[in-house]
Design a protein around this motif. Structure first.
Motif, mmCIF file in Angstrom:
data_model
loop_
_atom_site.group_PDB
_atom_site.id
_atom_site.type_symbol
_atom_site.label_atom_id
_atom_site.label_comp_id
_atom_site.label_asym_id
_atom_site.label_seq_id
_atom_site.Cartn_x
_atom_site.Cartn_y
_atom_site.Cartn_z
ATOM 1 N N THR A 111 -43.067 11.205 29.061
ATOM 2 C CA THR A 111 -44.332 11.602 28.228
ATOM 3 C C THR A 111 -44.320 12.054 26.890
ATOM 4 N N ALA A 112 -45.048 11.635 26.034
ATOM 5 C CA ALA A 112 -44.984 11.943 24.666
ATOM 6 C C ALA A 112 -46.277 12.014 23.861
ATOM 7 N N ASP A 113 -46.550 12.451 22.721
ATOM 8 C CA ASP A 113 -47.763 12.718 22.043
ATOM 9 C C ASP A 113 -47.817 11.185 21.315
ATOM 10 N N VAL A 114 -46.732 10.568 20.867
ATOM 11 C CA VAL A 114 -47.094 9.337 20.216
ATOM 12 C C VAL A 114 -45.675 8.450 20.623
ATOM 13 N N VAL A 115 -46.115 7.423 21.223
ATOM 14 C CA VAL A 115 -44.957 6.234 21.349
ATOM 15 C C VAL A 115 -45.303 5.047 20.517
ATOM 16 N N ILE A 116 -44.164 4.729 19.852
ATOM 17 C CA ILE A 116 -43.975 3.538 18.817
ATOM 18 C C ILE A 116 -43.244 2.596 19.253
ATOM 19 N N ALA A 117 -43.769 1.293 19.235
ATOM 20 C CA ALA A 117 -42.927 0.155 19.568
ATOM 21 C C ALA A 117 -42.326 -0.375 18.474
ATOM 22 N N THR A 281 -46.032 7.439 28.759
ATOM 23 C CA THR A 281 -47.483 8.009 28.843
ATOM 24 C C THR A 281 -47.586 8.876 27.502
ATOM 25 N N ALA A 282 -48.485 8.396 26.666
ATOM 26 C CA ALA A 282 -48.873 8.976 25.394
ATOM 27 C C ALA A 282 -50.112 9.071 25.191
#
Length: 552
Positions: A111-117, A281-282
């Motif tokens: 889980t994160a606040d922001v996920v960046i691909a 999850t973000a």
């Protein structure tokens, strides 16, 4: 396993910018050491390959180690040079070539606040500025090392309003871009969007320098000013360190497989690596996976059919395979539907490879196609547009012809050091001899040459080359013919977004928390050709402006 002769043996093989030489030491039974002797690689770009591969080869007693993705040319140079050294030591390469897989990255739900691909400049910048605000950040990157194509870049930012050094006035800069586009652009761009990003670019650049501990310097003054904090690979390392120091997580060798959406909201992503699939999850999802310059010629040829015959040299990261396109299309995103190569400098055959630090002047040369005919101005309004002309000409091969006496003599020495090869460079005393060596029609090339000489005498060129660049060939010391390819630094096109960087859906609405940045969405920021320094400035500014909008 074959025996080796005890001692130290050298081996040499081509890398990215030139030959790599290693020294392999053996006690007769084992490889005891492997050291780098000589290399010409771009600083920081191949560093992970230099750090990891020699140790891995010694540890595993094998040259069958996997290349470092993102530094594949350098990796192959090290591995092939080691093979040469093994042969010099009396060994059989096949006996020392067992496959050694990469260490696995864990696959677990997070889980994160922001996920960046995507871990190129835009992805790293987004992560760094989000982490600066105290947000929990996860970056997934398909390569072993982050940076993407930015690792290869000079780090040139066409900025406005930086306190680091004198730079451009935003209205003047946008006016110059408009003027450039009057010289052959086939599609429109969004000047309001460009203006918005450029007017914020100076502050974003200053913030970049602050978090990386680097200082901006002016590296170009005309036709517009360009600042740099340092080469792309160095900036990458600083951003990577900043993210990790501020609690961010970077997962290499990992790809996005799906955006998890519920209507207009993204709940996170699915990802996978060699260990398996997992969910992140973000609150916010950012797609910054880059362009599609590797493996999607059909997309590009649809817009520019002439490309079917052209050998385009991809100088962008070979991992730019359009991953984000399919992911966002599946999520219901809308696309502009046209893709163009992002034109780079002209490139030559190996080993005369071109990168940003060794570009020769071709403004006074003659450029011909496979029919031995000129077709464009070799000194256009903007130098990179010469490459675009090659895209549209559609010839299967191109050559630059230089006069031996009047050309840059340092460049001439470099050409003289090469073995003659029509796919690299040849030298001839006459134009007719040059044509034969390049397998061109001698009569056609002679006529092209005569027409050019006449244009130099009269100052009137049918392709519009100005008199300052019309320099008559002397011929007393012969001519050089160089095989030349149009290079590319990525693609222009991608997904539709608004000025909040939200991804547009096919019904015209927008996702509230799904964003696309950088080369994933560039169609409104360029016409059908690239302008040096603008991508880094605009992409990074997008990342900064978006991060300012995110909250916990």
């Amino acid at each position: 396993m074959s025996k080796l002769t005890a001692g130290t043996f050298e081996g040499t093989a081509p890398g990215h910018n030139g030959d790599i030489t290693v020294a392999l030491t053996t006690d007769g039974e084992r490889i005891t050491d492997l050291k780098l002797v000589k290399e010409q690689e771009t600083p920081h770009v191949g560093d992970n390959a230099f750090k990891w591969l020699p140790k891995a080869i010694v540890k595993n007693q094998s040259v069958g180690v996997d290349a470092v993705s993102g530094a594949s040319f350098t990796s192959r140079g090290i591995i092939n040079a080691t093979k040469k050294a093994l042969e010099a030591a009396g060994g059989k390469v096949e006996d020392w070539d067992k496959h050694v897989p990469k260490p696995l990255v864990a696959a677990k739900d997070q889980t994160a606040d922001v996920v960046i691909a995507g871990g190129g400049l835009t992805g790293l910048a987004s992560a760094a500025f989000a982490a600066e605000k105290g947000l929990k950040v996860i970056v997934i990157e398909k390569n072993d090392q982050v940076g993407g194509s930015f690792r290869y870049a000079a780090g040139a930012f066409a900025t406005c309003g930086s306190s680091q050094a004198e730079d451009n006035q935003v209205d003047d800069l946008v006016a110059w871009v408009k003027e450039l586009n009057r010289h052959g652009a086939k599609k429109e761009m969004n000047y309001d969007f460009l203006h918005y990003l450029e007017e914020n670019s100076g502050k974003a650049f200053d913030d970049l320098c602050q978090i990386t501990g680097l200082k901006g310097q002016k590296i170009q003054d005309a036709p517009y000013k360009v600042l740099t904090p340092g080469p792309g690979a160095l900036v990458t390392e600083r951003l990577e360190a900043y993210i990790k120091d501020h609690g961010g997580l970077i997962l290499p060798d990992t790809v996005i497989t799906k955006v998890l959406t519920d209507g207009s909201h993204a709940a996170g992503i699915m990802a996978k690596n060699a260990s398996g699939s997992f969910k992140i999850t973000a609150k916010y999802v950012i797609i910054a996976t880059g362009g599609a310059s590797a493996g999607h010629r059909d997309w590009l040829e649809k817009e520019t059919p002439a490309l079917a015959n052209v050998h385009v040299f991809n100088e962008a990261n070979p991992a730019n395979t359009g991953d984000g396109y399919g992911i966002l299309k599946e999520a219901g995103a809308d696309f502009y539907g046209h893709e163009y190569y992002k034109n780079a400098f002209l490139d030559f055959g190996w080993p005369l490879r071109i990168y940003y630090a060794n570009v020769p002047d071709y403004s006074k040369a003659i450029l011909v196609n496979a029919d031995a005919k000129r077709f464009t101005n070799e000194a256009p309004f903007f130098v990179l547009n010469l490459t675009t002309a090659l895209y549209y000409e559609g010839s299967p091969r191109y050559y630059l012809i230089y006069d031996a006496k009047t050309m840059d003599q340092d460049f001439r020495k470099k050409l003289d050091s090469q073995q003659e090869d029509p796919k690299v460079v040849v030298h001839a005393q006459t134009i007719e001899e040059l044509a034969k060596k390049l397998s061109l029609d001698p009569e056609a090339l002679a006529q092209t040459f005569a027409d050019y000489q006449k244009a130099c005498e009269t100052g009137q060129d049918e392709f519009g080359k100005d008199q300052a660049h019309l320099e008559k060939f002397d011929g007393s010391e012969g001519y050089y013919g160089l095989y030349v390819m149009p290079g590319c630094w990525g693609t222009i096109g991608g997904v539709k977004i608004n000025q909040e960087f939200q991804v547009e859906k096919t019904d015209g609405s927008y996702f509230d928390n799904l964003f696309a940045l950088g080369e994933m969405s560039t169609s409104e920021l360029f016409s059908d050709f690239y302008i040096a320094g603008f991508s880094l400035a605009n992409y990074f500014t997008e990342a900064k402006l978006l991060a300012e909008k995110l909250d916990k």
